[in-house]
Write an enzyme that holds these catalytic residues in place. Sequence first.
Site, mmCIF file in Angstrom:
data_model
loop_
_atom_site.group_PDB
_atom_site.id
_atom_site.type_symbol
_atom_site.label_atom_id
_atom_site.label_comp_id
_atom_site.label_asym_id
_atom_site.label_seq_id
_atom_site.Cartn_x
_atom_site.Cartn_y
_atom_site.Cartn_z
ATOM 1 N N CYS A 2 0.855 -1.188 0.000
ATOM 2 C CA CYS A 2 0.000 0.000 0.000
ATOM 3 C C CYS A 2 0.892 1.240 0.000
ATOM 4 O O CYS A 2 2.104 1.162 -0.161
ATOM 5 C CB CYS A 2 -0.900 0.002 1.238
ATOM 6 S SG CYS A 2 -1.847 -1.521 1.456
ATOM 7 N N ASP A 104 -3.204 -8.971 8.127
ATOM 8 C CA ASP A 104 -1.945 -9.132 8.860
ATOM 9 C C ASP A 104 -1.512 -7.819 9.509
ATOM 10 O O ASP A 104 -0.827 -7.816 10.533
ATOM 11 C CB ASP A 104 -0.841 -9.639 7.930
ATOM 12 C CG ASP A 104 -0.626 -8.726 6.718
ATOM 13 O OD1 ASP A 104 -1.603 -8.451 6.008
ATOM 14 O OD2 ASP A 104 0.506 -8.283 6.495
ATOM 15 N N ILE A 300 11.140 -11.043 -18.785
ATOM 16 C CA ILE A 300 11.521 -9.910 -19.636
ATOM 17 C C ILE A 300 12.562 -10.389 -20.641
ATOM 18 O O ILE A 300 13.572 -11.002 -20.263
ATOM 19 C CB ILE A 300 12.104 -8.758 -18.809
ATOM 20 C CG1 ILE A 300 11.052 -8.191 -17.854
ATOM 21 C CG2 ILE A 300 12.640 -7.647 -19.720
ATOM 22 C CD1 ILE A 300 11.600 -7.153 -16.887
#
Length: 672
Positions: A2, A104, A300
Amino acid sequence: MCGIAGIYHRDRQRPVDSQLLANMAAIQYHRGPDNFGVQVMDERGVGFSHARLSIIDLDEERACQPFVSDDRKRLLAHNGEFYDFKRLRADLTSRGATFRTKSDSELVLHLFPRFGLDRTLEELRGEFAFAMYDDEEDALYLVRDRFGIKPLYWTNTGDSIVFGSELKVLFADPGVNRRFSEEGLLHQLIQVLVPGSTAFEGVHQVKPGHFLKIRRRDGGFQVEERRYWDLEFPNAADHQNDRDEADSVEAVRAGLVEAVNLRLEADVPVGCYLSGGIDSCAILGLSAAARQDPVKAFTIGFDDTAYDETPIARQMADATGADQEVLTLKAEDLYGHFERTLWHTERTIYNTLGVAKLLMSRRVRDIGYKVVLTGEGSDELFAGYPSFRRDLFLHGLPDLPPDERRQWESMLGESNALFKGAMLSEDEVDDPALTAAIGFTPSCLQPWLACTPTARGLMLPELRERLAGYHPGTAIADALDAGMVEDRHPLDRAQYVWAKTMLEGQILTWGGDRVDMANSMEARPAFLDHHLAETAVNIPPLHRIRERREKHVLREAMKGLLPKVLYEREKFAFMAPPAHTDPGKWNSMMALAEQHLSHEAIGRAGILDAAAVDTMLAEASATETSRARKVQLDAIINHALGVQILHREFIQGDIPAKAAAMAEELGWKVAA
């Protein structure tokens, strides 16, 4: 994962602007597009905000942060993951804790009042950055994980402490000054940073493995910094050099299996990044063994075969039955997204690998994934970089027989030739301060210290003059804990320095969190589990590099799941092709230079010397310039572009207005 933000006023009675907190969440919307929250504690002069990426507990109403404790005494905003949280929840519940969420993150609010912060941090396992206000102490705590996987910045404006997951979050507050420091500018031009620093004056990072305790005192702030963990190698004399290699292999195997299994825990699908290296292949192999369904693997590729690892990655994907997604990037793809990448990295990058990672994280999210496991950290723990072999040979193997010495010299001269000038210095650099502190100048820092004369020359004369007595090597040496390198084996010293500089300032920043979270995608580096790290530091140096082969003990631990070609292959540093290797990519770089390194653009920013920049560009394009020097200049040009772009975006740009506009557009409005 976040984004967090907050304000802690010097005046306890001064209310915190809730809408400003919402704006700070909005400008990091990419870190948490699933929800946002704001909490202000009345008459305490403190408030937090949070932009949420939902991975554990998908109930957006119940699990929305910031969290306030039941007794209204503590406020928490958390970014990251705490693994092993189910065991901790069960233990705390048996002690009388009542959880309001399945998240959590809520653990901290129950651990802290029962055990205090020191014991709480001992229990927390994973990658995290969190802020907690405790009303009983009237203290703000800012805490960062052990390796610095998750970012956390802060500044003292005099009136307030302002913090956030990204620099732009701090700059959304009009009270935060935005200007380069001379020292920060120089370090942006040479790539390597002083631990805890940024490019901007008065803006700091919470150091990995540290926390800040900030209290209001005598009309100002008392800031106490404490270290709670470090990568602590044993004294050289205490290394178990007679330890059976099989014991080392088994310890690594057990530690990595546990770390991977913990990181597969999520309420959303989990994939894996897959290059052609043993690190990501090991992660994929263990993940595939632990899962019932095929693992999604993301690779990639580059259109330059010298740098492309796709063929080996395909072998590993086939061997594990993985569902592989390959993103092949061309020259124009990389510089075409360079400016956007800098907006997210908030620091310069020497190689367009950061752009490639940003484009891959976008593909991951487009396919519907929010989480991947990655192989970062393996080279740091098991001595995988060519600089480590060089330091071991020069400083840790003084009594080699002549034949073996010649074999080492031949190998060091031939291997990783592609990276001379970037990962390895073309010429020996001996920095007096680093040599005094470490016993030698670590090879990992030498290529960047070698850039210093050129970088200084690019700065305006008045800036150079103010930096006349400043030495980057001295600043880095002063920031390192001498007690962590004293009496250590030379290989341990080299690995410790890398972990404190290049790992945190490059691998985990513009090669990790910042370009992953640019597209709301969480990366979990299993090798940086601190329990595994504590095992790795006690492995004898010659089990890490044996007979000139790097990461020997890891190879042996994962031998059963690695393709033969990969098990036997020399370490290949994963990076994008430098611009000078491809005419199309060079032209793309020069197109950016015409925009950002023109005399007009340089004059507007007022930080670089236009004539010196012209001279550098001419040298970089000259056919007689050596290949290693071209690699070095390629990096410095990227850095020069970077400081110009950073200046435009973060100093000249109106970040507070941009944040407010984003909050308006998102509908992230808070009632007065």
